[in-house]
Each structure stands twice: as structure tokens, then as C-alpha cells.
Design a protein around this motif. Structure first.
Motif, short mmCIF file in Angstrom:
data_model
loop_
_atom_site.label_atom_id
_atom_site.label_comp_id
_atom_site.label_asym_id
_atom_site.label_seq_id
_atom_site.Cartn_x
_atom_site.Cartn_y
_atom_site.Cartn_z
N PHE A 216 -19.32 -21.59 -17.28
CA PHE A 216 -18.73 -20.88 -16.19
C PHE A 216 -17.45 -19.76 -16.25
CE2 PHE A 216 -21.13 -24.28 -14.43
CZ PHE A 216 -21.77 -23.66 -12.71
N ILE B 252 -20.00 -30.09 -12.61
CA ILE B 252 -19.37 -31.08 -12.80
C ILE B 252 -19.21 -32.73 -11.51
CG2 ILE B 252 -17.14 -31.82 -12.57
CD1 ILE B 252 -16.10 -28.64 -13.22
N GLN C 129 -20.22 -24.43 -10.03
CA GLN C 129 -19.71 -25.61 -11.19
C GLN C 129 -19.26 -26.75 -10.74
OE1 GLN C 129 -16.43 -23.41 -12.75
NE2 GLN C 129 -15.05 -24.99 -12.96
N GLU C 130 -19.05 -26.58 -8.91
CA GLU C 130 -18.62 -28.26 -8.48
C GLU C 130 -20.12 -29.44 -9.13
OE1 GLU C 130 -17.34 -26.67 -4.79
OE2 GLU C 130 -15.17 -26.61 -5.94
N LYS D 238 -16.99 -26.09 -18.42
CA LYS D 238 -16.61 -24.97 -17.27
C LYS D 238 -16.12 -23.85 -18.01
CE LYS D 238 -13.12 -28.97 -15.00
NZ LYS D 238 -11.52 -29.38 -15.72
N GLU D 239 -16.51 -23.88 -19.63
CA GLU D 239 -16.43 -22.66 -20.87
C GLU D 239 -18.02 -21.68 -20.29
OE1 GLU D 239 -15.00 -20.87 -23.28
OE2 GLU D 239 -13.61 -22.53 -22.43
N LEU E 244 -17.28 -31.90 -19.52
CA LEU E 244 -16.24 -31.11 -18.82
C LEU E 244 -15.99 -29.60 -19.30
CD1 LEU E 244 -14.99 -33.79 -16.19
CD2 LEU E 244 -17.23 -32.72 -15.98
N SER E 245 -15.73 -29.93 -20.36
CA SER E 245 -14.67 -28.45 -20.44
C SER E 245 -15.93 -27.76 -21.10
CB SER E 245 -14.09 -29.55 -22.59
OG SER E 245 -13.14 -27.66 -22.41
N GLU F 112 -18.73 -20.99 -7.95
CA GLU F 112 -17.65 -22.40 -7.72
C GLU F 112 -18.72 -23.82 -7.11
OE1 GLU F 112 -14.45 -24.12 -8.23
OE2 GLU F 112 -14.04 -22.17 -9.00
#
Length: 451
Positions: free
Chosen positions: A98, A73, A69-70, A95-96, A91-92, A66
């Protein structure tokens, strides 16, 4: 065309990536292939995620995931904030990546198994994420850029965590993949460090492998130059993080650079030089925070005339192994028998010094060392000394430099020398000191030769 490699500190945050964009923009006319590392410290974090998943701490692994990821992003949001639709798509995709990373971590946790194959898969996410964000950023900045997956053309054997490159396959596949990407673009971005087998399995080139990737691409594409962008302005007379008043070396030979990188200088990966030598491609080491500086240009040996000491490198943590046996005296085959043991367990030897009845050598890892020493103990007496450091004085024609030994060992006469090695090379004198003395030894040597 040229190859431009940007290391982890050169892509560590949005400010660094914006500098990268401007550096690349100024070189569009040279048709650059841009090789990027993962963001600084990301590979270390991915390794922790893998290990925590394996040892049962899935919650800890997911918390680290997490955090990663942050971070990605946030960086993408800062870089693409003025183009909201473009940012949302980026961003999409992030997220994929991750989602997939969490899935793999979960599988490792359930199976309680962490194979080298799984570790290589997990470690590849750092470069895949950084290259995708930078690819999107370049295009958003008006630089026509395509992305190529290095795993499809940097082909290795199936040693998943330290793949051995297949030069023939790379020569065949890299031009196909990169020239196709260049058809609609001025710049092509790809990943350092990560690679693949002929069967499409993830491998990696080992730590620092992004430099190696750049050199392999340069070789395959007959590049005009390979640029290594880092956080120091070229190769220095020694590590500027350890010694004050170092200076950048303007030019140096392939041989000098190879010795420096092998014996501990961290600016270049040790394997970087060989592909460049093969095609005689100049390598330039540059500072991404001060791109106006000329850095260090590495050329073939005949084009570099300067002699004498050029730099001091070191390996901070090494192990000295002393082997004694009267059976060595006036007999054949002892060294063959000895090194067959090291080869059997995959332990690489750095320095070696011999006498009639003893051998001293150094290694830079204790991996499998207990197994090595146990087997050698069957035919010789073995002692192992830890907490040692190796120092190398590097330059051209050192054997012909009168008074060199006096200057080296006179400068550090207050310190104990465990081992000395020179004979095999005309461009380095290496010796071993106590680890606690390393900083004072390299500082004294730097004052002697460069201040």
C-alpha cells in the motif's frame, strides 16, 4: 498436475479463503497450481483510485486506498490470528504494497496523467495482495506452498490493458518458473489477470482474465484438468441470478462453452476455452461454497453426444448499427470497405445480418463508435439503436433440430425482435430484443426448453 482458479467471490473474505484452503488440501496429490483473482470488487476500487488521482481528488483516492488496506489487514488478521509472529510479518508486507500504491497515486495526481501503463500497474495490486495473503495462509495451515509471479511467465504484447498473450513465450517460461517453485512445495500459487511484457512491464489480460491465466498455464504445463472455482455450481441453463429454476449442465462441449462465454455467459472468460482446446484439456466449473457438487465438465466435441438446446446466454447492453447503401447492390468490396472501418478503430462486431442493400450488426461497446459511424456515413446511411440486448440459444446441431425456430419465436411472440442471426454457426441462434424485455424473454425461453 491440475490448475485451480479461484475467482473474486471465492476469495472475498476469510471464510472464503478458509474454504479454498480445504479444497486445495484435498488435491495436494494432484500437484495443483492455484490461480487467484483479487478480492471481490477490489479491481473496481483500484480503478476508482486511479481515476480520482488523475482528476485531482487525491484525498478521495487515498481514502479509498486506506479502506482497501484495512480490508486486507482485517482478512489477514482473521486468517493468521493464531500465529502472531507470522501475522506480523504478513501485515508488514501488506503495508509495503500500500505504500507503493499511494506513491503511484501521488505521481498520477502530480503529473495529471493516467496512461494505460500506469493503470495496468495500479490494477495489478489486487491480485498481488490476494495471492500473497493466501500463500501465507496455506503455509500457516500446513500446506507446503510457494508463490510465483505471473508477470514473469504470462507474457503479452504491450497493449497494457488487454495484453495479447505470447503463446510461445508462455510455453517456454511457465514450466521453468512453476517447476522451480514445485521443487520445495506441494502447491504453487500465482496471480490471475496480471501479466507482463518481455521487458518486464506490467500488463493485464482484461476483465475476467484470471480464467484465461488458468487456461494458459494449463496449456503450457500440459495439465490433466483446469478447474474454475466460482460462486455457482457449474454452467447453468441460464444465469440463475436472473431466472428461477435453472439447473447445472453436467457435461458440455468446448464449442458450446465457447459460444456461451462469447455470447454473454459470465461463468467463463471468452478466451478461456482456446488454450484448453489446443491441448485437449478438460475444464471443470465448480462451486467453492458447495465443493461436493460435481459442477460442469467441458470436453472436446466428439466426447459430448447430446444435441438440441443446452443453454441460453445473453448480453444485456449492446448497440445495433444499421447501414444502408444502394451501392451494395451487385457490387464487390462494400463489406470489405465497411469492416476496414471497424478494424481501424478497434471495434469488434458480434452479430451480422445482410441483405442486398443493408447490413445490420451489433457491438457491445460504444468506445470509438462515434468515429466509426462518422466515417461510414461518408459512403452509407447509418442509424444506431441503443438500449438493446442480445439473446443466444446454444446447443449442438441446432440446424438439424426440427421446429426449433417455432419454439423459440413462439415462446417470445409478444416481444419485438430487432435482428436475427444464425447462419454462421451450427450451435447458436442469436437475436436482439429491447433491453427492457430481456428478463421476460429469457424467462419465457427457459420455461419453453428446460421446465
Amino acid at each position: 498436475m491440475i490448475v485451480m482458479k479461484f475467482g473474486g467471490t471465492s476469495v472475498q473474505d476469510s471464510a472464503a479463503v478458509n474454504r479454498l484452503v480445504e479444497i486445495v488440501r484435498k488435491k495436494i496429490h494432484l500437484h495443483p497450481v492455484v490461480v487467484v483473482s483479487a478480492l471481490s470488487k477490489v479491481t473496481d476500487t483500484l480503478q476508482k483510485i486511479a481515476n480520482q488521482s488523475y482528476t485531482g481528488d487525491l484525498n478521495g483516492a487515498l481514502a479509498l486506498t486506506e479502506t482497501l488496506q484495512e480490508r486486507h489487514i482485517l482478512m489477514a488478521s482473521q486468517l493468521l490470528s493464531e500465529n502472531q509472529p507470522y501475522l506480523e510479518h504478513t501485515l508488514s508486507e501488506i503495508k509495503e504494497y500500500f505504500v507503493k500504491l499511494r506513491e503511484i497515486a501521488g505521481v498520477v495526481n502530480i503529473l495529471e496523467e493516467l496512461s494505460n501503463k500506469s493503470m495496468a500497474k495500479i490494477l495489478s495490486f489486487g491480485e498481488l495482495l490476494s495471492s500473497y495473503i493466501i500463500y501465507r495462509t496455506l503455509n500457516n495451515a500446513g500446506v507446503k506452498c510457494d508463490i510465483a509471479d505471473a508477470r514473469c511467465f504470462i507474457i503479452t504484447d504491450d497493449e497494457f490493458l488487454k495484453g495479447e498473450p505470447d503463446y510461445n513465450a508462455i510455453r517456454e517460461l511457465a514450466p521453468i518458473a512453476l517447476n522451480l517453485a514445485f521443487e520445495q512445495s506441494d502447491v504453487v500459487i500465482t496471480q490471475g489477470f496480471i501479466s507482463g511484457t518481455k521487458n518486464g512491464l506490467n500488463t493485464i489480460l482484461g476483465r475476467g482474465g484470471s480464467d484465461y491465466t488458468a487456461a494458459l498455464i494449463g496449456m503450457a504445463m500440459n495439465a490433466d484438468e483446469i478447474e474454475i472455482w466460482t460462486d455457482v455450481d457449474g454452467v447453468h441453463t441460464t444465469d440463475p441470478r436472473r431466472v428461477e429454476n435453472t439447473r447445472s449442465i453436467t457435461t458440455m462441449s468446448f464449442s458450446e462453452a465457447a459460444e456461451l462465454s462469447f455470447f454473454g455467459a459470465k461463468v467463463l472468460h471468452p478466451a478461456t476455452i482456446q488454450p484448453a482446446i489446443e491441448k485437449n484439456i478438460p475444464v471443470r466449473v465448480l462451486n467453492s461454497t458447495e465443493p461436493h457438487k460435481s459442477g460442469t465438465l467441458i470436453l472436446k466435441d466428439e466426447e459430448v453426444q447430446s444435441c438440441g438446446v443446452r443453454a441460453i446466454s445473453f448480453k444485456e447492453d449492446i448497440v445495433v448499427i444499421n447501414i444502408f447503401s444502394m451501392k451494395m447492390l451487385n457490387t464487390f468490396g462494400f463489406l470489405t470497405k465497411l469492416f476496414e472501418v471497424f478494424g481501424k478503430y478497434g471495434v469488434s462486431v458480434d452479430l451480422i445480418s445482410t441483405s442486398e442493400v443493408s447490413v445490420s450488426l451489433t457491438v457491445d461497446t460504444d468506445l470509438n463508435l462515434d468515429r466509426v459511424t462518422k466515417e461510414i456515413s461518408r459512403f452509407a446511411k447509418v442509424t444506431v439503436n441503443y438500449n438493446k440486448s442480445q439473446v443466444s440459444v446454444v446447443g449442438k446441431n441446432l440446424k438439424e433440430t426440427k421446429g426449433l425456430a417455432k419454439r423459440i419465436f413462439g415462446a417470445i411472440c409478444e416481444h419485438n425482435i430487432t435482428m436475427i442471426s444464425q447462419g454462421a454457426s451450427d450451435i447458436n441462434v442469436s437475436f436482439v430484443v429491447n433491453k427492457e424485455d430481456l428478463d421476460s424473454v429469457i424467462t419465457a425461453l427457459h420455461k419453453e426448453f428446460f421446465e
